[in-house]
Every structure is written in C-alpha cells, then in structure tokens.
Write a protein that holds these residues in place. Structure first.
Motif, PDB file in Angstrom:
ATOM      1  N   THR A 194      11.068   0.118   0.276  1.00  0.00           N
ATOM      2  CA  THR A 194       9.872  -0.521  -0.287  1.00  0.00           C
ATOM      3  C   THR A 194      10.153  -1.986  -0.603  1.00  0.00           C
ATOM      4  O   THR A 194       9.374  -2.877  -0.242  1.00  0.00           O
ATOM      5  CB  THR A 194       9.418   0.214  -1.567  1.00  0.00           C
ATOM      6  OG1 THR A 194       9.088   1.557  -1.233  1.00  0.00           O
ATOM      7  CG2 THR A 194       8.226  -0.467  -2.207  1.00  0.00           C
TER       8      THR A 194
ATOM      9  N   LEU B 155       9.063  -6.474   1.284  1.00  0.00           N
ATOM     10  CA  LEU B 155       8.712  -7.788   0.751  1.00  0.00           C
ATOM     11  C   LEU B 155       9.257  -8.928   1.619  1.00  0.00           C
ATOM     12  O   LEU B 155       8.703 -10.019   1.625  1.00  0.00           O
ATOM     13  CB  LEU B 155       9.264  -7.955  -0.662  1.00  0.00           C
ATOM     14  CG  LEU B 155       8.447  -7.374  -1.788  1.00  0.00           C
ATOM     15  CD1 LEU B 155       9.178  -7.518  -3.102  1.00  0.00           C
ATOM     16  CD2 LEU B 155       7.083  -8.018  -1.859  1.00  0.00           C
TER      17      LEU B 155
ATOM     18  N   VAL C  25       3.824  -3.708  -3.561  1.00  0.00           N
ATOM     19  CA  VAL C  25       4.300  -4.330  -2.324  1.00  0.00           C
ATOM     20  C   VAL C  25       3.216  -4.262  -1.251  1.00  0.00           C
ATOM     21  O   VAL C  25       3.014  -5.221  -0.499  1.00  0.00           O
ATOM     22  CB  VAL C  25       5.622  -3.675  -1.859  1.00  0.00           C
ATOM     23  CG1 VAL C  25       6.030  -4.176  -0.488  1.00  0.00           C
ATOM     24  CG2 VAL C  25       6.734  -3.950  -2.872  1.00  0.00           C
TER      25      VAL C  25
END
Length: 163
Positions: A8, A12, A68
């Motif tokens: 996760t 980014l 995110v």
C-alpha cells in the motif's frame, strides 16, 4: 508493518511520477504515465488480496489503503484539470466526497473496509483516469462517459456510506 501494508505504501511512489509525466505531457509520457498508474492501481487489488489470504488485515491497512487510493486518484485528476480535460467543479465533487468520507471514518470507533459501492467507485475512477491519461489520439467519448460515470458513482457511494 506487514507485506500488504508495505505494498500500500509503495503505491504512493507512483504519485509524484504521475505528476511529473503529466506536467507537460507528450504521447510517450502519457503512455508511461498510464503504465505507472495501472501498475499502482493494480497493487490496490494485490494488497487487499494478500491481506485477506495471509490473514494480515490490520486497522492500519484499512486506514492507509483508502487514503493512498485517494492520492492516486486525485493527483492525476488535478493534472487533467490543468490540461483542460476535466472540469474543476467535477473534480471538486470527487474531492469533497473523499474528504467527507475520510472525516466520517476518523470519527468512527471501528474502521470498516470499503463496501461494494466504494469498490465500484474506485474501479470506475481508475478506468476513467486511465482513459483520460491515454494520448489525445486515443481520446474518445468513452473517456468522457467513464469520467461522468465515476463522478456519479462517487456521489452515490458517498451517500450510501454515510447513510
């Protein structure tokens, strides 16, 4: 942090790359941006799958994953406003919904995962953004239809979530 949470967080990394590639886009940079966007979006499925399969669903993951997702969706949408491909007011509606739901989630005592409407909203946004990122030679009415469908699903899913 477990593997799904690391995946996760790694999503980014695609956000600043998208911003740079879409700043002054060429056909080539749009194709690269599209590939990065789709890989990053695909990790959204992967981290959720691994979290469930490995029994590593955590409150941190349930909190970070939608955050995110919002950054991955809103960054290219903001660039698409700058490029004149989408109206700012429509992106504002998406942003307002995302902020409202994020605020709502923070006030809850337990963190719940996304419901089916939230997942449909995310998939529709990813599809619309992917079509909009494609080079202009690939710009079709499908991109506009997908975008407006995603705006509608964004609003509907927000209303359902709050209800």
């Amino acid at each position: 942090m477990n593997l799904p949470t690391w995946i996760t967080v790694s999503r980014l990394l695609g956000v600043p790359l998208l911003l740079v590639l879409l700043q002054n886009p060429t056909g080539r940079s749009r194709w690269i941006a599209l590939a990065i966007f789709l890989v990053a979006a695909g990790t959204d499925w992967l981290d959720g799958y691994l979290a469930r399969k490995l029994n590593q669903v955590t409150d941190l993951g349930k909190f970070l994953d939608p955050l995110v997702d919002k950054l991955l969706v809103l960054a290219p949408l903001l660039m698409l406003i700058q490029l004149g491909q989408v109206p700012a007011w429509a992106v504002f509606l998406i942003l307002a919904r995302e902020l409202a739901i994020a605020g709502w989630r923070v006030s809850q005592t337990t963190i719940s995962g996304a419901n089916v409407w939230g997942k449909l909203k995310t998939v529709s946004q990813i599809a619309a953004i992917a079509l909009l990122i494609c080079p202009p030679t690939m710009d079709t009415p499908a991109a506009a239809i997908a975008f407006w469908l995603s705006v509608g699903l964004t609003l509907v899913s927000g209303a359902i979530y709050v209800r």
